[in-house]
Write an enzyme that holds these catalytic residues in place. Structure first.
Site, short mmCIF file in Angstrom:
data_model
loop_
_atom_site.label_atom_id
_atom_site.label_comp_id
_atom_site.label_asym_id
_atom_site.label_seq_id
_atom_site.Cartn_x
_atom_site.Cartn_y
_atom_site.Cartn_z
N VAL A 1 0.85 -1.19 0.00
CA VAL A 1 0.00 0.00 0.00
C VAL A 1 0.89 1.25 0.00
O VAL A 1 1.74 1.42 0.86
CB VAL A 1 -0.94 0.02 1.22
CG1 VAL A 1 -1.71 1.33 1.28
CG2 VAL A 1 -1.89 -1.17 1.17
N LEU B 1 5.95 10.47 -12.52
CA LEU B 1 5.83 11.20 -11.26
C LEU B 1 4.59 10.72 -10.53
O LEU B 1 3.57 10.43 -11.16
CB LEU B 1 5.71 12.71 -11.52
CG LEU B 1 6.91 13.40 -12.18
CD1 LEU B 1 6.54 14.83 -12.58
CD2 LEU B 1 8.11 13.40 -11.24
N HIS C 1 3.01 40.70 0.40
CA HIS C 1 4.35 41.24 0.70
C HIS C 1 4.60 41.18 2.20
O HIS C 1 3.71 41.53 2.99
CB HIS C 1 4.45 42.69 0.22
CG HIS C 1 5.76 43.33 0.58
ND1 HIS C 1 6.92 43.07 -0.13
CD2 HIS C 1 6.08 44.20 1.57
CE1 HIS C 1 7.91 43.76 0.42
NE2 HIS C 1 7.43 44.45 1.44
#
Length: 584
Positions: free
Chosen positions: A140, A435, A564
Site C-alpha cells: 500500500v 511522477l 508582501h
C-alpha cells in the site's frame, strides 16, 4: 467556548460543478463561535466530497431541515457561501456512495497496484459510486510512499538541518553560533521509517473507510475483465480494469547489486551506514537529492554521468545555477560522457567497491579507471514493473516494458494500435510522465472516462520538483523546447526573470541565491514554462502550474496581487517583467 446558539450546517458536494456550504452563521454572536463554525464547515465539505454525497444528499447537524430538492430555499443571503464553479461544467456524480456492480461482474472497477496512482483512482471510483477493489500486492503506497518520495523527503529534511546548523558563516549572519553539530544516523533512519509507516497506514485506512475492497495478493491479467489473485487459483472480475503496477529501479548490465555497498535508491533510503566516499551513477533528480543528503552527513560524492553534462534533464540556465550552488561548494566531483560498465561490490570498512569506467563515445576505458570507492548508488532511472502483469494473456505488446495507452489512458494492443475495451493503464507503467502526482491525475482521468465523462490529462501543466537545498522546480517547456516551438509555429518567444537576491523574504532568510524564469508566447501571452531554483521552489511552482492549467496569460498574471513580503514576489517580478512592468 460556552454554549453557542443552536445552528444549522448544510454541506453539499461539488458534483454539479458548484460546491455549497451554508449555515446560520449570521446567528453567531462571538468571534470564537464563528471560528468554530468555520472550522466545522472546512471539515464537513471535504468529508462530503470524500464520501460522494450527491446534490440531493444533505449532511445535517443540529436543527437543519432543508429540502433536498431546493437546498437553499430557506437560507438567507447572509448565511450562504457559494463556491465558484469551475470553467468546465461537470456532470452529476454517478450513484453516490452506494455500490453498483449489477452487470454480472464482481466489481465495477478493479485496480491492479496500490501506489499513489492506484490509490487515487480507487478513491475517485468510490466517489462516483463504483464498486471498487484494489490489488495491493502487500505494498500500500507503492514506491512513492515506501521507497521513494516520502522517505527521501524525511532524509532530506534531516540532512538539510544538519547542513544549515553546520554552516557557521550562514548562522553568523543571524547572530547565531552553534558548536559541534551531531546527528544520530539510526534516529534519522527511524524518522524516515516512521513517516513511511504512518503514511502507508493512513492510505490503507482511507481505502477501508470509503468501502474499497483491498485484496492483499498481486494481480495478474488472465483475460478480458478478469484478474487472478497471484499465488491462488482464484479470480475476480470487473467491468473495467485499471493497471497501476508502478516501476522499479533500472540497473544496467554489468552492475552487481548487493544492497550494502552497491545499491539503488530502494536500499539507500534505509540509511544503514554513511560511506566516506560514494559514487552516484546518474545525476538526475534522484542522484542529485541523494548527493544533498550524503554531503550534508559528511560523505564525499563522485557523479558518473553518461550524458555530456551533469543534470541533463534540467533547463540549461537552471543547470548552471545548480552547478554553482549544489555542486561546486560541496565535496562533489564527477565524470560526464562516461559509462560505469562494471561495478563490483565490496565489504563495508574492509574492501572498496570497484568501478570500471569507459568513455561513452569511444567505448575505451578512461585513465581513471578503475575507480575505487566505499559505496556506489545506482540512479540510472526506472523501468515499468510490467513483467508479471499478464499482458501476454491479452496479446498486449509493450515498448521497452511500457504499456501503450491513448489520451484517455485506455490500453492499446501495441504501439499505435487499437484500444482494448475496458482496460486502462496509469502511472509509471505507461511512461507518459513518471511522477507520483501525474499517476494520481491519470487515475482520476481514467475513472472520469469510465463513467462517461471524457477527460484527457495535459501533462505539460504538471509540475515537477527536486528537493535539494535549495530546491529546483519546473513546469512546462524548457527554454530550448520553447524556442523550438516558437520557430515551428511562427510566434515570438519571450522570457522574463525574477531574482531571489532582490526578494525581501529570501534576504531575511539569508537565502538570496536563486532565480525564477517565465517562458511565454509574446503574441498571445500564453505561459509556456516556468523554472525556479531557490528556497521553497517546490511550493512556488504550483502557482505557475495552476496558471498554465487555467490558461491565464502573462498580462493577467502581471496584475495579480502577491502578498508582501513573500517569496512568491519573485514570480510577481517575472510576470510583470514579461509585459514591461517593474516590480518594487
Amino acid at each position: 467556548r460556552g454554549n453557542p446558539p443552536a445552528s444549522s450546517v448544510v454541506c453539499l458536494s461539488r458534483s454539479d460543478g458548484i460546491g455549497l456550504v451554508a449555515g446560520d452563521i449570521g446567528r453567531a454572536t462571538h468571534w470564537d463561535t464563528m471560528l468554530a463554525k468555520s472550522v466545522a464547515l472546512a471539515v464537513l465539505l471535504p468529508l462530503a466530497s470524500a464520501f460522494a454525497f450527491s446534490p440531493s444528499t444533505i449532511l445535517r447537524t443540529h436543527q437543519s431541515s432543508l429540502s433536498a430538492s431546493s437546498p437553499t430555499s430557506s437560507l438567507s443571503a447572509a448565511s450562504r457561501l457559494s463556491l465558484r464553479a469551475p470553467r468546465r461544467a461537470a456532470a452529476p456524480l454517478a450513484g453516490g456512495p452506494s455500490m453498483m456492480a449489477d452487470h454480472g461482474f464482481d466489481y465495477d472497477v478493479i485496480i491492479v497496484g496500490c501506489g499513489v496512482g492506484g490509490h487515487g483512482a480507487a478513491l475517485h471510483a468510490r466517489g462516483q459510486g463504483l464498486k471498487t477493489a484494489i490489488f495491493t500486492g502487500g505494498d500500500v503506497g507503492g514506491t512513492c510512499v515506501n521507497r521513494g518520495c516520502v522517505p527521501s523527503k524525511a532524509l532530506l529534511a534531516a540532512a538539510g538541518r544538519v547542513r544549515e546548523m553546520g554552516d557557521a558563516e550562514h548562522l553568523k549572519g543571524f547572530g547565531i553560533t552553534v558548536d559541534n553539530v551531531k546527528y544520530d544516523r539510526e534516529a534519522v533512519a527511524a524518522h524516515a521509517e516512521q513517516l513511511v509507516s504512518n503514511v502507508a497506514k493512513n492510505l490503507g485506512n482511507s481505502l477501508g473507510a470509503l468501502g474499497v475492497v483491498a485484496i492483499e495478493e498481486a494481480g495478474e491479467l488472465v483475460g478480458p475483465n478478469t484478474v487472478k489473485r497471484v499465488g491462488t487459483d482464484k479470480t475476480v472480475t470487473a467491468k473495467d480494469i485499471i493497471l497501476a503496477p508502478g516501476s522499479i529501479p533500472f540497473v544496467p548490465p554489468g552492475i552487481e547489486i548487493d544492497g550494502k555497498t552497491v545499491f539503488t535508491s530502494d536500499d539507500s533510503l534505509k540509511l544503514e551506514w554513511i560511506p566516506d566516499w560514494v559514487a552516484i551513477i546518474g545525476s538526475g533528480y534522484i542522484g542529485l537529492e541523494f548527493s544533498d543528503v550524503y554531503t550534508a552527513l559528511g560523505s564525499e560524492v563522485t557523479f558518473i554521468e553518461a550524458m555530456d553534462t551533469m543534470m541533463p534533464t534540467f533547463d540549461p540556465e537552471i543547470r548552471r545555477v545548480a552547478d554553482r550552488v549544489l555542486i561546486a561548494p560541496r565535496k562533489i566531483d564527477g565524470y560526464t560522457s562516461v559509462f560505469a560498465t562494471e561495478v563490483t561490490p565490496g565489504i563495508p570498512g574492509e574492501k572498496p567497491v570497484k568501478i570500471k569506467l569507459i568513455d561513452a563515445k569511444t567505448k575505451e576505458e578512461i585513465p581513471d579507471s578503475p575507480l575505487y570507492v566505499d559505496a556506489a548508488l545506482v540512479c540510472t532511472g526506472r523501468i515499468p514493473n510490467t513483467k508479471t502483469l499478464g499482458l501476454e494473456n491479452m496479446g498486449i505488446e509493450t515498448v521497452r516494458g511500457f504499456v501503450q495507452v491513448d489520451e484517455k489512458m485506455q490500453v492499446l494492443d501495441k504501439e499505435g494500435g487499437t484500444a482494448i475495451p475496458n482496460l486502462y493503464c496509469i502511472g509509471d507503467a505507461n511512461g507518459k510522465m513518471m511522477l507520483a502526482h501525474a499517476a494520481s491525475a491519470q487515475g482520476i482521468s481514467a475513472i472520469e472516462n469510465i463513467v462517461g465523462r471524457e477527460h484527457k490529462v495535459n501533462h505539460n501543466n504538471i509540475p515537477a520538483a527536486c528537493f535539494t537545498h535549495p530546491e529546483i522546480a519546473m513546469v512546462g517547456l524548457t527554454e530550448e523546447q520553447a524556442k523550438a516551438k516558437a520557430a515551428a509555429e511562427g510566434f515570438t518567444f519571450g522570457k522574463s526573470g525574477g531574482s531571489f537576491r532582490a526578494n525581501s523574504k529570501a534576504l531575511a532568510e539569508l537565502e538570496g541565491t536563486g532565480i525564477a524564469k517565465v517562458l511565454f508566447n509574446k503574441d498571445s501571452g500564453e505561459v509556456l514554462g516556468v523554472h525556479i531554483i531557490g528556497i521553497h521552489a517546490s511550493d512556488l511552482i504550483q502557482e505557475c502550474a495552476n496558471a498554465m492549467a487555467a490558461g491565464t496569460t502573462v498580462q493577467e498574471l502581471s496584475m495579480v496581487v502577491h502578498t508582501h513580503p513573500t517569496l512568491c514576489e519573485v514570480l510577481d517580478e517575472a510576470f510583470k517583467g514579461a509585459v514591461g512592468m517593474s516590480a518594487h
